[in-house]
Design a protein around this motif. Structure first.
Motif, PDB file in Angstrom:
ATOM      1  N   ASP A 101      25.325   7.116 -73.386  1.00  0.00           N
ATOM      2  CA  ASP A 101      23.978   7.692 -73.394  1.00  0.00           C
ATOM      3  C   ASP A 101      24.001   9.037 -74.129  1.00  0.00           C
ATOM      4  OD1 ASP A 101      21.505   8.784 -72.834  1.00  0.00           O
ATOM      5  OD2 ASP A 101      21.470   8.130 -70.745  1.00  0.00           O
ATOM      6  N   LYS A 102      23.710   9.023 -75.417  1.00  0.00           N
ATOM      7  CA  LYS A 102      23.736  10.240 -76.211  1.00  0.00           C
ATOM      8  C   LYS A 102      22.639  11.219 -75.787  1.00  0.00           C
ATOM      9  CE  LYS A 102      27.213   9.329 -78.947  1.00  0.00           C
ATOM     10  NZ  LYS A 102      28.441  10.171 -78.949  1.00  0.00           N
ATOM     11  N   ASP A 103      21.526  10.699 -75.274  1.00  0.00           N
ATOM     12  CA  ASP A 103      20.450  11.583 -74.824  1.00  0.00           C
ATOM     13  C   ASP A 103      20.912  12.451 -73.652  1.00  0.00           C
ATOM     14  OD1 ASP A 103      18.696  10.653 -76.737  1.00  0.00           O
ATOM     15  OD2 ASP A 103      17.769   9.169 -75.407  1.00  0.00           O
ATOM     16  N   ALA A 104      21.655  11.831 -72.724  1.00  0.00           N
ATOM     17  CA  ALA A 104      22.179  12.604 -71.592  1.00  0.00           C
ATOM     18  C   ALA A 104      23.129  13.690 -72.093  1.00  0.00           C
ATOM     19  CB  ALA A 104      22.902  11.682 -70.607  1.00  0.00           C
ATOM     20  N   GLY A 105      23.954  13.356 -73.081  1.00  0.00           N
ATOM     21  CA  GLY A 105      24.864  14.345 -73.638  1.00  0.00           C
ATOM     22  C   GLY A 105      24.128  15.492 -74.297  1.00  0.00           C
ATOM     23  N   ILE A 119      30.048  17.106 -71.512  1.00  0.00           N
ATOM     24  CA  ILE A 119      29.071  16.387 -72.335  1.00  0.00           C
ATOM     25  C   ILE A 119      29.470  14.916 -72.450  1.00  0.00           C
ATOM     26  CG2 ILE A 119      28.209  16.120 -74.700  1.00  0.00           C
ATOM     27  CD1 ILE A 119      28.331  19.239 -74.875  1.00  0.00           C
ATOM     28  N   GLN A 120      30.757  14.656 -72.683  1.00  0.00           N
ATOM     29  CA  GLN A 120      31.219  13.270 -72.754  1.00  0.00           C
ATOM     30  C   GLN A 120      31.028  12.556 -71.423  1.00  0.00           C
ATOM     31  OE1 GLN A 120      35.309  12.636 -73.996  1.00  0.00           O
ATOM     32  NE2 GLN A 120      35.131  10.412 -73.827  1.00  0.00           N
ATOM     33  N   LEU A 121      31.308  13.230 -70.318  1.00  0.00           N
ATOM     34  CA  LEU A 121      31.104  12.617 -69.004  1.00  0.00           C
ATOM     35  C   LEU A 121      29.637  12.264 -68.785  1.00  0.00           C
ATOM     36  CD1 LEU A 121      33.481  14.851 -66.853  1.00  0.00           C
ATOM     37  CD2 LEU A 121      33.800  12.432 -67.402  1.00  0.00           C
ATOM     38  N   GLY A 122      28.742  13.121 -69.262  1.00  0.00           N
ATOM     39  CA  GLY A 122      27.314  12.822 -69.149  1.00  0.00           C
ATOM     40  C   GLY A 122      26.925  11.614 -69.978  1.00  0.00           C
ATOM     41  N   GLU A 123      27.490  11.515 -71.185  1.00  0.00           N
ATOM     42  CA  GLU A 123      27.200  10.360 -72.031  1.00  0.00           C
ATOM     43  C   GLU A 123      27.712   9.072 -71.404  1.00  0.00           C
ATOM     44  OE1 GLU A 123      27.333  12.629 -76.390  1.00  0.00           O
ATOM     45  OE2 GLU A 123      29.038  11.426 -75.721  1.00  0.00           O
ATOM     46  N   THR A 177      28.309   8.409 -68.110  1.00  0.00           N
ATOM     47  CA  THR A 177      27.649   8.040 -66.845  1.00  0.00           C
ATOM     48  C   THR A 177      26.134   7.957 -66.953  1.00  0.00           C
ATOM     49  OG1 THR A 177      27.512  10.365 -66.154  1.00  0.00           O
ATOM     50  CG2 THR A 177      29.510   9.144 -65.542  1.00  0.00           C
ATOM     51  N   GLY A 178      25.570   8.582 -67.991  1.00  0.00           N
ATOM     52  CA  GLY A 178      24.115   8.630 -68.109  1.00  0.00           C
ATOM     53  C   GLY A 178      23.484   9.646 -67.186  1.00  0.00           C
ATOM     54  N   SER A 179      24.308  10.496 -66.572  1.00  0.00           N
ATOM     55  CA  SER A 179      23.817  11.491 -65.619  1.00  0.00           C
ATOM     56  C   SER A 179      23.798  12.875 -66.265  1.00  0.00           C
ATOM     57  CB  SER A 179      24.699  11.512 -64.370  1.00  0.00           C
ATOM     58  OG  SER A 179      24.365  12.607 -63.538  1.00  0.00           O
ATOM     59  N   ARG A 180      22.750  13.637 -65.981  1.00  0.00           N
ATOM     60  CA  ARG A 180      22.675  15.019 -66.473  1.00  0.00           C
ATOM     61  C   ARG A 180      23.599  15.934 -65.685  1.00  0.00           C
ATOM     62  NH1 ARG A 180      19.838  11.230 -69.120  1.00  0.00           N
ATOM     63  NH2 ARG A 180      18.391  12.132 -70.654  1.00  0.00           N
ATOM     64  N   PHE A 181      24.008  15.516 -64.508  1.00  0.00           N
ATOM     65  CA  PHE A 181      24.982  16.261 -63.712  1.00  0.00           C
ATOM     66  C   PHE A 181      26.043  15.275 -63.219  1.00  0.00           C
ATOM     67  CE2 PHE A 181      21.240  18.977 -63.535  1.00  0.00           C
ATOM     68  CZ  PHE A 181      21.794  20.230 -63.773  1.00  0.00           C
ATOM     69  N   PRO A 182      26.963  14.873 -64.107  1.00  0.00           N
ATOM     70  CA  PRO A 182      27.944  13.836 -63.754  1.00  0.00           C
ATOM     71  C   PRO A 182      28.903  14.289 -62.662  1.00  0.00           C
ATOM     72  CG  PRO A 182      28.513  14.883 -65.846  1.00  0.00           C
ATOM     73  CD  PRO A 182      27.153  15.387 -65.475  1.00  0.00           C
ATOM     74  N   GLU A 183      29.353  13.312 -61.882  1.00  0.00           N
ATOM     75  CA  GLU A 183      30.342  13.559 -60.833  1.00  0.00           C
ATOM     76  C   GLU A 183      31.584  12.729 -61.109  1.00  0.00           C
ATOM     77  OE1 GLU A 183      28.589  12.758 -57.051  1.00  0.00           O
ATOM     78  OE2 GLU A 183      27.088  14.358 -57.217  1.00  0.00           O
ATOM     79  N   VAL A 184      32.746  13.279 -60.780  1.00  0.00           N
ATOM     80  CA  VAL A 184      34.006  12.577 -61.036  1.00  0.00           C
ATOM     81  C   VAL A 184      34.808  12.317 -59.767  1.00  0.00           C
ATOM     82  CG1 VAL A 184      34.216  13.360 -63.417  1.00  0.00           C
ATOM     83  CG2 VAL A 184      35.156  14.775 -61.568  1.00  0.00           C
ATOM     84  N   SER A 185      34.352  12.817 -58.649  1.00  0.00           N
ATOM     85  CA  SER A 185      35.047  12.596 -57.381  1.00  0.00           C
ATOM     86  C   SER A 185      34.259  11.639 -56.506  1.00  0.00           C
ATOM     87  CB  SER A 185      35.246  13.921 -56.635  1.00  0.00           C
ATOM     88  OG  SER A 185      36.252  14.684 -57.261  1.00  0.00           O
ATOM     89  N   PRO A 186      34.956  10.743 -55.794  1.00  0.00           N
ATOM     90  CA  PRO A 186      36.407  10.643 -55.699  1.00  0.00           C
ATOM     91  C   PRO A 186      37.007   9.867 -56.869  1.00  0.00           C
ATOM     92  CG  PRO A 186      35.414   8.997 -54.284  1.00  0.00           C
ATOM     93  CD  PRO A 186      34.287   9.801 -54.868  1.00  0.00           C
ATOM     94  N   PRO A 187      38.196  10.298 -57.328  1.00  0.00           N
ATOM     95  CA  PRO A 187      38.899   9.522 -58.352  1.00  0.00           C
ATOM     96  C   PRO A 187      39.706   8.386 -57.715  1.00  0.00           C
ATOM     97  CG  PRO A 187      40.152  11.496 -57.843  1.00  0.00           C
ATOM     98  CD  PRO A 187      38.901  11.547 -56.979  1.00  0.00           C
ATOM     99  N   GLY A 188      40.083   7.430 -58.519  1.00  0.00           N
ATOM    100  CA  GLY A 188      40.933   6.335 -58.054  1.00  0.00           C
ATOM    101  C   GLY A 188      42.081   6.113 -59.019  1.00  0.00           C
ATOM    102  N   ALA A 242      34.502   0.515 -68.411  1.00  0.00           N
ATOM    103  CA  ALA A 242      33.473   0.713 -69.425  1.00  0.00           C
ATOM    104  C   ALA A 242      32.232  -0.134 -69.150  1.00  0.00           C
ATOM    105  CB  ALA A 242      34.041   0.402 -70.808  1.00  0.00           C
ATOM    106  N   ILE A 243      32.448  -1.363 -68.682  1.00  0.00           N
ATOM    107  CA  ILE A 243      31.311  -2.229 -68.349  1.00  0.00           C
ATOM    108  C   ILE A 243      30.393  -1.542 -67.344  1.00  0.00           C
ATOM    109  CG2 ILE A 243      30.649  -4.386 -67.184  1.00  0.00           C
ATOM    110  CD1 ILE A 243      33.295  -5.562 -68.306  1.00  0.00           C
ATOM    111  N   HIS A 244      30.992  -0.800 -66.404  1.00  0.00           N
ATOM    112  CA  HIS A 244      30.229  -0.166 -65.322  1.00  0.00           C
ATOM    113  C   HIS A 244      29.985   1.319 -65.561  1.00  0.00           C
ATOM    114  CE1 HIS A 244      30.351  -3.759 -62.817  1.00  0.00           C
ATOM    115  NE2 HIS A 244      31.604  -3.916 -63.203  1.00  0.00           N
ATOM    116  N   ARG A 245      30.142   1.749 -66.817  1.00  0.00           N
ATOM    117  CA  ARG A 245      29.832   3.127 -67.214  1.00  0.00           C
ATOM    118  C   ARG A 245      30.620   4.143 -66.402  1.00  0.00           C
ATOM    119  NH1 ARG A 245      25.297   3.346 -70.593  1.00  0.00           N
ATOM    120  NH2 ARG A 245      25.540   5.594 -70.448  1.00  0.00           N
TER     121      ARG A 245
END
Length: 360
Positions: A21-25, A50-54, A56-67, A260-263
Motif C-alpha cells: 500500500d504505497k498510499d499508507a507509506g 514507511i515500509q512497514l506501513g506499506e 500492513t496498510g496501516s498508518r500506525f503499523p504494529e510489529v508485536s508480538p513477533p513469531g 506476504a499473502i496476509h500482508r
C-alpha cells in the motif's frame, strides 16, 4: 497430514500476493515530517516504518508480538565431508531448542516472541515434546550423486511453510522471523546461490560453521562438481531447489510467501534465510516488498545474495550462527521505529516552532 501444493496451486498462491500500500507509506512519510525533529533526521528508522506501513496498510503499523519459526532438516551432502559437525548435531540441537538452551531461545524470550521448532526433514525421529512435525522425508539425498529431493517433496515443504506461517498469523503474530537448523545447510545454500548467480564457486563458498581452509577447498570442489552433475536451471528457482536445495530452505520459501499473502512483514536472518528469500523473490519478484533483512552475516556469499536482492541489512555484527538470531537482534530497532511514529509529539501538539521555509 501435509498440505499438498502442486504447480498450479503454487502459481495461484503467488498470484494472490497483494501489492503493498504505497498510499499508507506516503501518509506515514508526511506524518513523520510533522514530528518534533528535523525532516529525515531518523534516517533508516523512517525508511523502515514507511515500509512497514506499506506492507500492513496501516498508518500506525504494529510489529508485536513477533513469531519465530525455526525449520530443521538434514542434508545428504554431509556424507561428502563438507561440514565440521556430524549429522546427528541437527537432532541434538533441535532437542536443545525444545529445552530452551539455544541462543534463539534467549533472544525470543527477550523480544517476547512466539517460538516454534519445525521438523521438516530431520534424518532421525524427534521424540521431544513440543516439536511441530511436518517431516517431508528423513533428510535430502546427497546432491553430488542425485537430486536433493523430488519436485513433489519440494512443493510439499513449501506448502508446510505456508501453512505454519498462516497458523502463526491466525494466532495473532504480527511479524515473522525465520530461522533454521541443519548440518550441511551452508553447502546447500552455497550451491543454490552459485546456481542462481552463475558466479565462480570461490566467490560464494565459505567456511560455514568453522571448517578448516583445507576442508573449505574440498567443500568448494564438491559443490562445483555437484552443480555440474545436477545442472540446475538458473532461470527456474524450483528446479534449483529440487536439485541442490534443502527442506528447511523450502519451508522458509513457503513461510515468506504465506506472510506476504496476509500482508505481514518477514524479518530475514543471515545467509541461509537470504538464499531462501532469493528463491522466493525469483518465484514472485514483488514478494521482496514484504521482506526486511535483519543483518549481514560473515558468510562470503551473503553479500552476493543481498546484492542480487538489492537490499541492505539493518545490522552487521559479524554473526554466523543462524537460528534466526541476527533477525531477532534487529527486531527491537523495527519496534522502535513504530513507537517513534506513534508516540512522538508533532510540532503543533508540542507547541514547538517548525523549521523555517526558504521564503520566510
Amino acid at each position: 497430514m501435509q498440505k499438498k501444493v502442486g504447480n498450479g496451486i503454487l502459481l495461484k498462491i503467488i498470484d494472490e500476493i497483494p501489492p503493498v500500500d504505497k498510499d499508507a507509506g506516503n501518509d506515514i512519510r508526511s506524518y513523520l515530517n510533522t514530528l518534533t525533529k528535523p525532516q529525515g533526521s531518523l534516517g533508516r528508522l523512517e525508511e523502515l516504518v514507511i515500509q512497514l506501513g506499506e506492507i500492513t496498510g496501516s498508518r500506525f503499523p504494529e510489529v508485536s508480538p513477533p513469531g519465530i519459526i525455526v525449520f530443521a532438516a538434514d542434508h545428504g551432502i554431509v556424507s561428502e565431508g563438507v561440514s565440521a559437525y556430524p549429522q546427528e548435531v541437527t537432532s541434538q540441537m533441535v532437542d536443545n531448542f525444545l529445552h530452551g538452551g539455544a541462543a534463539i531461545n534467549v533472544l525470543a524470550k527477550q523480544i517476547g516472541a512466539k517460538l516454534e521448532i519445525v521438523d521438516i526433514g530431520v534424518a532421525s525421529t524427534i521424540e521431544t515434546e513440543g516439536v511441530i512435525s511436518r517431516k517431508v522425508r528423513n533428510g535430502t539425498e546427497n546432491f553430488l550423486k542425485k537430486d536433493a529431493m523430488s519436485k513433489e517433496e519440494a512443493l510439499t515443504a513449501i506448502g508446510a511453510g505456508i501453512e505454519i506461517s498462516e497458523q502463526f498469523i491466525d494466532d495473532g503474530v504480527k511479524y515473522l522471523i525465520l530461522g533454521e537448523m541443519g548440518i550441511g545447510n551452508t553447502t546447500s545454500s552455497s550451491a543454490i546461490l552459485a546456481a542462481l548467480s552463475q558466479v565462480d564457486i570461490h566467490e560464494v563458498v565459505d567456511a560455514g560453521a568453522g571448517i578448516s581452509a583445507e576442508q573449505m577447498i574440498h567443500k568448494q570442489r564438491i559443490i562445483k562438481q555437484a552443480i555440474f552433475n545436477r545442472n540446475p536451471n538458473p532461470e527456474d528457482p524450483l528446479d534449483v531447489l529440487v536439485k541442490v536445495g534443502g527442506l528447511e530452505i523450502a519451508g522458509k520459501v513457503g513461510a515468506i510467501l504465506g506472510a506476504a499473502i496476509h500482508r505481514k512483514p518477514v524479518l530475514i536472518d543471515g545467509f541461509i534465510s537470504t538464499v531462501a528469500a532469493l528463491l522466493a523473490y525469483k518465484l514472485s519478484p514483488h514478494v521482496k516488498d514484504y521482506m526486511i533483512i535483519g543483518h549481514q552475516s560473515e558468510e562470503r556469499g551473503h553479500k552476493l545474495a543481498l546484492d542480487m536482492l538489492q537490499m541492505k541489512p539493518i545490522l552487521n555484527l559479524n554473526l554466523r550462527l543462524g537460528e534466526g538470531t541476527g533477525a531477532a537482534l534487529a527486531f527491537p530497532i523495527l519496534e522502535s521505529s513504530t513507537k517513534i511514529l506513534k508516540e512522538m509529539a508533532t510540532f503543533s501538539s508540542a507547541g514547538v516552532a517548525g523549521a523555517k521555509q526558504p521564503s520566510e
